[in-house]
Scaffold this motif. Sequence first.
Motif, PDB file in Angstrom:
ATOM      1  N   ARG A  60       0.827  -1.215   0.000  1.00  0.00           N
ATOM      2  CA  ARG A  60       0.000   0.000   0.000  1.00  0.00           C
ATOM      3  C   ARG A  60       0.863   1.267   0.000  1.00  0.00           C
ATOM      4  O   ARG A  60       0.486   2.277  -0.575  1.00  0.00           O
ATOM      5  CB  ARG A  60      -0.942   0.033   1.221  1.00  0.00           C
ATOM      6  CG  ARG A  60      -1.997  -1.049   1.207  1.00  0.00           C
ATOM      7  CD  ARG A  60      -3.087  -0.782   2.226  1.00  0.00           C
ATOM      8  NE  ARG A  60      -3.974   0.281   1.811  1.00  0.00           N
ATOM      9  CZ  ARG A  60      -4.357   1.288   2.579  1.00  0.00           C
ATOM     10  NH1 ARG A  60      -3.922   1.376   3.830  1.00  0.00           N
ATOM     11  NH2 ARG A  60      -5.166   2.228   2.113  1.00  0.00           N
ATOM     12  N   PHE A  61       1.983   1.200   0.702  1.00  0.00           N
ATOM     13  CA  PHE A  61       2.841   2.390   0.830  1.00  0.00           C
ATOM     14  C   PHE A  61       4.283   2.011   0.453  1.00  0.00           C
ATOM     15  O   PHE A  61       5.147   1.893   1.332  1.00  0.00           O
ATOM     16  CB  PHE A  61       2.775   2.923   2.269  1.00  0.00           C
ATOM     17  CG  PHE A  61       1.378   3.243   2.725  1.00  0.00           C
ATOM     18  CD1 PHE A  61       0.758   4.414   2.324  1.00  0.00           C
ATOM     19  CD2 PHE A  61       0.665   2.356   3.531  1.00  0.00           C
ATOM     20  CE1 PHE A  61      -0.539   4.711   2.733  1.00  0.00           C
ATOM     21  CE2 PHE A  61      -0.635   2.642   3.933  1.00  0.00           C
ATOM     22  CZ  PHE A  61      -1.242   3.827   3.534  1.00  0.00           C
ATOM     23  N   PRO A  62       4.536   1.808  -0.830  1.00  0.00           N
ATOM     24  CA  PRO A  62       5.870   1.316  -1.224  1.00  0.00           C
ATOM     25  C   PRO A  62       7.009   2.263  -0.834  1.00  0.00           C
ATOM     26  O   PRO A  62       8.138   1.822  -0.686  1.00  0.00           O
ATOM     27  CB  PRO A  62       5.770   1.170  -2.747  1.00  0.00           C
ATOM     28  CG  PRO A  62       4.472   1.760  -3.163  1.00  0.00           C
ATOM     29  CD  PRO A  62       3.608   1.936  -1.963  1.00  0.00           C
ATOM     30  N   ASP A  63       6.698   3.555  -0.641  1.00  0.00           N
ATOM     31  CA  ASP A  63       7.764   4.498  -0.256  1.00  0.00           C
ATOM     32  C   ASP A  63       7.891   4.668   1.254  1.00  0.00           C
ATOM     33  O   ASP A  63       8.605   5.559   1.725  1.00  0.00           O
ATOM     34  CB  ASP A  63       7.491   5.885  -0.869  1.00  0.00           C
ATOM     35  CG  ASP A  63       7.499   5.821  -2.377  1.00  0.00           C
ATOM     36  OD1 ASP A  63       8.254   4.987  -2.912  1.00  0.00           O
ATOM     37  OD2 ASP A  63       6.741   6.578  -3.019  1.00  0.00           O
ATOM     38  N   ASN A  64       7.191   3.831   2.012  1.00  0.00           N
ATOM     39  CA  ASN A  64       7.248   4.005   3.475  1.00  0.00           C
ATOM     40  C   ASN A  64       8.689   3.890   3.964  1.00  0.00           C
ATOM     41  O   ASN A  64       9.503   3.187   3.374  1.00  0.00           O
ATOM     42  CB  ASN A  64       6.396   2.926   4.159  1.00  0.00           C
ATOM     43  CG  ASN A  64       7.141   1.610   4.249  1.00  0.00           C
ATOM     44  OD1 ASN A  64       7.988   1.429   5.130  1.00  0.00           O
ATOM     45  ND2 ASN A  64       6.891   0.704   3.309  1.00  0.00           N
ATOM     46  N   GLU A  65       8.945   4.574   5.083  1.00  0.00           N
ATOM     47  CA  GLU A  65      10.273   4.442   5.703  1.00  0.00           C
ATOM     48  C   GLU A  65      10.172   3.725   7.045  1.00  0.00           C
ATOM     49  O   GLU A  65      11.183   3.340   7.618  1.00  0.00           O
ATOM     50  CB  GLU A  65      10.890   5.834   5.893  1.00  0.00           C
ATOM     51  CG  GLU A  65      11.304   6.432   4.554  1.00  0.00           C
ATOM     52  CD  GLU A  65      11.718   7.886   4.630  1.00  0.00           C
ATOM     53  OE1 GLU A  65      11.692   8.463   5.734  1.00  0.00           O
ATOM     54  OE2 GLU A  65      12.058   8.444   3.567  1.00  0.00           O
ATOM     55  N   ILE A  66       8.927   3.536   7.509  1.00  0.00           N
ATOM     56  CA  ILE A  66       8.788   2.976   8.865  1.00  0.00           C
ATOM     57  C   ILE A  66       9.251   1.524   8.952  1.00  0.00           C
ATOM     58  O   ILE A  66       9.635   1.075  10.015  1.00  0.00           O
ATOM     59  CB  ILE A  66       7.345   3.077   9.421  1.00  0.00           C
ATOM     60  CG1 ILE A  66       6.330   2.537   8.422  1.00  0.00           C
ATOM     61  CG2 ILE A  66       6.998   4.468   9.858  1.00  0.00           C
ATOM     62  CD1 ILE A  66       4.971   2.340   9.043  1.00  0.00           C
ATOM     63  N   LEU A  67       9.225   0.815   7.822  1.00  0.00           N
ATOM     64  CA  LEU A  67       9.666  -0.587   7.875  1.00  0.00           C
ATOM     65  C   LEU A  67      11.174  -0.721   7.709  1.00  0.00           C
ATOM     66  O   LEU A  67      11.710  -1.821   7.805  1.00  0.00           O
ATOM     67  CB  LEU A  67       8.965  -1.410   6.788  1.00  0.00           C
ATOM     68  CG  LEU A  67       7.449  -1.552   6.906  1.00  0.00           C
ATOM     69  CD1 LEU A  67       6.905  -2.421   5.772  1.00  0.00           C
ATOM     70  CD2 LEU A  67       7.046  -2.158   8.248  1.00  0.00           C
ATOM     71  N   ASP A  68      11.846   0.398   7.425  1.00  0.00           N
ATOM     72  CA  ASP A  68      13.288   0.306   7.174  1.00  0.00           C
ATOM     73  C   ASP A  68      14.092   0.099   8.456  1.00  0.00           C
ATOM     74  O   ASP A  68      15.251  -0.303   8.407  1.00  0.00           O
ATOM     75  CB  ASP A  68      13.795   1.583   6.473  1.00  0.00           C
ATOM     76  CG  ASP A  68      13.209   1.704   5.071  1.00  0.00           C
ATOM     77  OD1 ASP A  68      12.673   0.698   4.571  1.00  0.00           O
ATOM     78  OD2 ASP A  68      13.276   2.800   4.491  1.00  0.00           O
TER      79      ASP A  68
END
Length: 446
Positions: free
Chosen positions: A370-378
């Motif tokens: 849903r959010f391919p640019d998310n940073e929270i999973l990095d």
Amino acid sequence: MQIHKITSRFPDFGVNKIQEISRFVYEISKREKILPEKILNNISSNNFEAVKKELLKKRFPYVFAHNEEIKPYLPKLKLDSTLSFDINNSEFNPKKILIEKLAINSCLAKRFRTFFSKAKFTEIVSLKSFIKDNRNSGIANYNKRRDMVFITNEKYDFFKKCPCTKGAVGCGYNIFNLGFGCIFDCTYCYLQEYNNAPGIIFPANIDTFFEEFKNYKKPKMRIGTGEFSDSLMLDNVTEYSLSIIEFFNKHKDVLFEFKTKSSNVGAILKARHSGNIIVSWSLNPQKIIDKNEFFTATLGERLGSAKKCSQAGYKIGFHFDPVIYFKGWEREYERTIDSLFSRIKPRDISWISIGTFRFKPELKPIIENRFPDNEILDEELLPGFDNKLRYPYGLRYNMYKFLLSVFEKYSRKIPIYLCMEETSMWQDLKSACKVNHLAHLACGLR
Ligand code: SF4
């Protein structure tokens, strides 16, 4: 990430090993913003265990450096660009409003007809039978859920104890289960993985909730909406708050909480209350709001609304949840807390909760798609005591300790509690910080 590049780099690895390496390479490349080829070219060994160790060290540097156990969650990488969510479509304008037969003449249905006159209104027998005939789960349908609203006549599901999480210290909270689904879209929202309704649900029969409450009530209980929805997201339409405040005027021994990320407090400010209503806001630095809490009010708007509510005599609550780790997080969270106390007096705050980012493993591929640019999973998120993915213990401890020290600048009296944290974390913080305001609201931990 093209699998064939990994297969040609490691021609002797079987399917499962290739999958595992692909996941590592994808996550490292995303986190460090470098090309996958560069990661592959830097690996010297062809031995799987040695390659894995090298990649683990790159992906989880904090855990590696602190000798914490690493058991990463490595689901098969499945990315589909058609599933990404359009974050530009901020306006909430449902196309279809389906009303259960028993709610067709309700005040709530009338209000929706007035506010959303362009929507198509249809009568249905029941939400349950509608879902049975229209089984539509999955990410693509979740992305469309804001197009559909259900106005229902709730029969069974009125209240429940907050289930907390296995192995955590609970706070004894109770859930007033008024509605399901949210018009906002936070990258980390657990409803993405939990929701099976194709729209947002609003019960019309709030009076039945009040009737049922008489059997559920316990003196001094804390109860609130906002567990499966945002309490005030559409309060200008539903005006649920007016009925709730009026009802709890007769139950002064109960604390009722509205939890929100909105600035929709117009109805609340009109109401006459008895001092047992807490209006609370989830807070995060504006940087995190911009990238993760789509369609919600800005930090300034949330604090401005909190100020208006405190001036109207309401008690205020704040939830630093989820606290997200990122480069420079200390400065940004300190600034957020400073802004809070520049507007709200400590004596007007009923409680503050803190909970670091955690989520069920099943949510990870949903956020990725849903959010391919998310940073929270990095960041470094690993299965924790309850099997949810969490930051490592030491990092969480440091985050809590830092936030508690900032709160202490302003007050040592505000009750502060950790949300969904394990007993050892409470104990370690209690002894390390010598804080007397790290409270356990229900009583479980002394
Ligand atoms: S405001 Fe709460 S319920 Fe709504 S999307 Fe965000 S996390 Fe989910």
